[in-house]
Design an enzyme around this catalytic site. Structure first.
Site, PDB file in Angstrom:
ATOM      1  N   ARG A 135      76.004 -22.491 -20.683  1.00 19.67           N
ATOM      2  CA  ARG A 135      75.407 -21.157 -20.833  1.00 19.67           C
ATOM      3  C   ARG A 135      74.026 -21.227 -21.503  1.00 19.67           C
ATOM      4  O   ARG A 135      73.799 -22.070 -22.371  1.00 19.67           O
ATOM      5  CB  ARG A 135      76.366 -20.244 -21.604  1.00 19.67           C
ATOM      6  CG  ARG A 135      77.671 -20.077 -20.820  1.00 19.67           C
ATOM      7  CD  ARG A 135      78.612 -19.124 -21.468  1.00 19.67           C
ATOM      8  NE  ARG A 135      78.095 -17.762 -21.475  1.00 19.67           N
ATOM      9  CZ  ARG A 135      78.678 -16.752 -22.106  1.00 19.67           C
ATOM     10  NH1 ARG A 135      79.780 -16.972 -22.804  1.00 19.67           N
ATOM     11  NH2 ARG A 135      78.174 -15.550 -22.050  1.00 19.67           N
ATOM     12  N   ASP A 329      80.724  -6.185 -19.434  1.00 18.82           N
ATOM     13  CA  ASP A 329      81.948  -6.993 -19.421  1.00 18.82           C
ATOM     14  C   ASP A 329      83.043  -6.374 -18.549  1.00 18.82           C
ATOM     15  O   ASP A 329      84.071  -7.013 -18.293  1.00 18.82           O
ATOM     16  CB  ASP A 329      82.462  -7.198 -20.851  1.00 18.82           C
ATOM     17  CG  ASP A 329      81.514  -8.064 -21.681  1.00 18.82           C
ATOM     18  OD1 ASP A 329      80.713  -8.813 -21.082  1.00 18.82           O
ATOM     19  OD2 ASP A 329      81.568  -7.994 -22.924  1.00 18.82           O
ATOM     20  N   ARG A 360      80.233 -14.787 -12.851  1.00 21.36           N
ATOM     21  CA  ARG A 360      81.117 -13.673 -12.469  1.00 21.36           C
ATOM     22  C   ARG A 360      80.647 -12.968 -11.204  1.00 21.36           C
ATOM     23  O   ARG A 360      81.459 -12.342 -10.515  1.00 21.36           O
ATOM     24  CB  ARG A 360      81.213 -12.652 -13.619  1.00 21.36           C
ATOM     25  CG  ARG A 360      82.029 -13.151 -14.774  1.00 21.36           C
ATOM     26  CD  ARG A 360      82.270 -12.073 -15.819  1.00 21.36           C
ATOM     27  NE  ARG A 360      83.028 -12.649 -16.933  1.00 21.36           N
ATOM     28  CZ  ARG A 360      83.026 -12.186 -18.171  1.00 21.36           C
ATOM     29  NH1 ARG A 360      82.308 -11.121 -18.480  1.00 21.36           N
ATOM     30  NH2 ARG A 360      83.741 -12.765 -19.106  1.00 21.36           N
TER      31      ARG A 360
HETATM   32  C1  S3P Z   1      78.363  -9.502 -26.859  1.00 27.60           C
HETATM   33  C2  S3P Z   1      77.280  -9.172 -26.098  1.00 27.60           C
HETATM   34  C3  S3P Z   1      77.289  -9.225 -24.628  1.00 27.60           C
HETATM   35  C4  S3P Z   1      78.696  -9.326 -24.069  1.00 27.60           C
HETATM   36  C5  S3P Z   1      79.534 -10.319 -24.802  1.00 27.60           C
HETATM   37  C6  S3P Z   1      79.638  -9.953 -26.271  1.00 27.60           C
HETATM   38  C7  S3P Z   1      78.242  -9.391 -28.331  1.00 27.60           C
HETATM   39  O1  S3P Z   1      76.546 -10.338 -24.212  1.00 27.60           O
HETATM   40  O2  S3P Z   1      78.673  -9.622 -22.695  1.00 27.60           O
HETATM   41  O3  S3P Z   1      80.824 -10.369 -24.249  1.00 27.60           O
HETATM   42  O4  S3P Z   1      79.267  -9.420 -29.035  1.00 27.60           O
HETATM   43  O5  S3P Z   1      77.103  -9.249 -28.819  1.00 27.60           O
HETATM   44  P1  S3P Z   1      74.926 -10.321 -24.237  1.00 27.60           P
HETATM   45  O6  S3P Z   1      74.440 -10.781 -25.526  1.00 27.60           O
HETATM   46  O7  S3P Z   1      74.543 -11.235 -23.131  1.00 27.60           O
HETATM   47  O8  S3P Z   1      74.537  -8.912 -24.048  1.00 27.60           O
END
Ligand code: S3P
Length: 445
Positions: A135, A329, A360
């Site tokens: 990632r 999500d 995804r």
């Molecule tokens: C999250 C932010 C989101 C989300 C992840 C949790 C967080 O990701 O998809 O499951 O707790 O700050 P991004 O930082 O890519 O927005």
């Protein structure tokens, strides 16, 4: 499907034994639980946390802050949550850990820790599982490097990475290239220790749990539509955090109720933060019987009840780019609902799906294709041509690709259609919602 895939272990998911009815509380919000643990670990004094999600991702955060010297004494509660005290490292800072910090599958752990480690002159190696190690991390390391932090190997996109912080962090005024709450949080957490004002601008509104929680830990924080800032230097001070239920977990129950004949359920004590519940608005626009009632606050987080009923006739809709972060999500499970709707559903600008726990975007298209549903990507837009009479054949085998939200989506596909299915890698639900199957079963009794 290839023979290799057939050889992977799969879990047989039985159809629902009846309609989903009644009232349920879902486990604590994952994003807020991570922040409760991580901010408490940074703080001076002992914080009290309640309703913390007990899942593998949150356990990754707990193990990492323990390795950095925080004292964590959380106990399992009768409702399955974790509650107790966390004594942080405060002004003394974290200790140099003896080994690399393993962030497991958790992007939030890895990315928030990068901001947390920034103000301290220790060198820490961050690592993760096979998924997390693919990632993107430059989105976090780039702004932190501008503040004076070093990452090695330099310019590397993926974990493992070694981070060396500095006690002389520079504040920055940063234009984030994407709407990411993890990026925003990493910069704000580092900024709290830099002398002056650190500002972050985002292209669309991402979840704002950090902006809501940081003032509770004594950090002056401002937030407006597409901007957040903190004043430093500061040391967080112990606070009390009560974590509301996770709307992202609730979404699976809500969508299952919309799809399963005879269902009518209520999810109580769930976060209704508008940056998180975009899925309820999308379901309403699809014609689903869903309603949201605010009943109070958990700290600064609005919370309340989501009600959902089976809706036999759904229609496709378009979800514009600026609304995507509020449901990012939930796109896998919303895609399954869209597959049952009349007409085309379009999710605009969802390129970020490619860099979640798995790709995804590709995985949703592949799984829907197995169901005989036409779904495709055009650039970064996801199109789904729904089928109101969609029949799911018994015995289908889906690949979760080790992604918890895909595992739950394909389980719901079979359960609500009244047929058994098999889901490879189903055990990944323990990342965010270990009691998922038990909760669905409770609602059918
Ligand atoms: C999250 C932010 C989101 C989300 C992840 C949790 C967080 O990701 O998809 O499951 O707790 O700050 P991004 O930082 O890519 O927005």
């Amino acid at each position: 499907m290839s023979n290799d895939q057939r050889n992977q272990p799969a879990t047989r998911i039985e159809p629902l034994s009846g309609p989903l009815r009644g009232t349920i509380n879902v486990p604590g919000d994952k994003s807020i639980s991570h922040r409760a643990v991580l901010f408490s670990a940074m703080a001076e004094g002992t914080s009290r946390v309640m309703g913390v999600l007990d899942s593998e991702d949150v356990r990754s955060s707990i193990a990492c802050v323990q390795a950095l010297g925080a004292q964590v004494s959380l106990e399992k509660q009768p409702d399955g949550s974790l509650a107790g005290g966390i004594t942080g490292w405060g002004a003394a800072g974290p200790k140099q850990p003896d080994a690399p910090l393993d962030c497991g599958n958790s992007g939030t752990t890895a990315r928030l820790l990068m901001g947390i480690l920034a103000p301290w002159d220790i060198t820490v190696e961050l690592s993760g599982d096979a998924s997390l190690s693919t990632r993107p991390m430059r989105r976090i390391t780039a702004p932190l490097m501008k503040m004076g932090v070093r990452f090695e190997p330099e310019g590397r996109e993926h974990l493992p990475l070694r981070e060396t912080g500095t006690r002389r962090l520079r504040p920055i005024d940063y234009e984030a290239p994407m709407a990411s709450a993890q990026l925003k949080t990493a910069v704000l957490l580092a900024g709290a220790y830099a002398e002056g004002t650190t500002v972050l601008h985002e292209p669309a509104r991402s979840r704002n749990h950090t902006e809501l929680m940081l003032p509770e830990f004594g950090v002056p924080t401002t937030a407006s539509d597409l901007m957040a800032s903190v004043e430093g230097p500061n040391v967080l001070k112990a606070a009390e955090v009560r974590v509301p239920g996770d709307p992202s977990s609730a979404a699976f129950l809500v969508c299952a109720a919309v799809l399963a004949p005879g269902s009518a359920l209520q999810v109580e004590n769930v976060s209704l933060n508008t940056a998180r519940v975009g899925f309820t608005r999308t379901l309403e626009r699809m014609g689903a019987q869903v309603s949201v009632t605010r009943t109070g606050l958990s700290g600064k987080e609005p919370s309340g009840v989501i009600e959902a009923c089976h809706t036999p006739s759904l229609r496709g809709c378009e979800i514009p780019a600026q609304h995507i972060a509020s449901l990012v999500d939930e796109i896998p499970i919303l895609s399954l609902v869209a597959a049952h709707a009349r007409g085309v559903t379009v999710f605009r600008d969802v390129g970020e799906l490619r860099v979640k726990e798995t790709d995804r975007l590709a995985a949703v298209i592949e799984g829907l294709a197995q169901l005989g549903v036409d779904a495709w990507a055009d650039g970064d837009d996801l199109f789904i041509e729904g089928q109101p009479d969609l029949a799911v054949p018994a015995g289908m085998r889906f690949d979760s690709k080790g992604d918890h939200r895909l595992a739950m989506t394909w389980a719901v596909a079979g359960m609500t259609a009244g047929v058994p299915v098999e889901v490879e890698g189903f055990e990944s639900v323990k990342i965010s919602y270990p009691g998922f199957l038990a909760d669905l079963e409770r609602l059918t009794r």
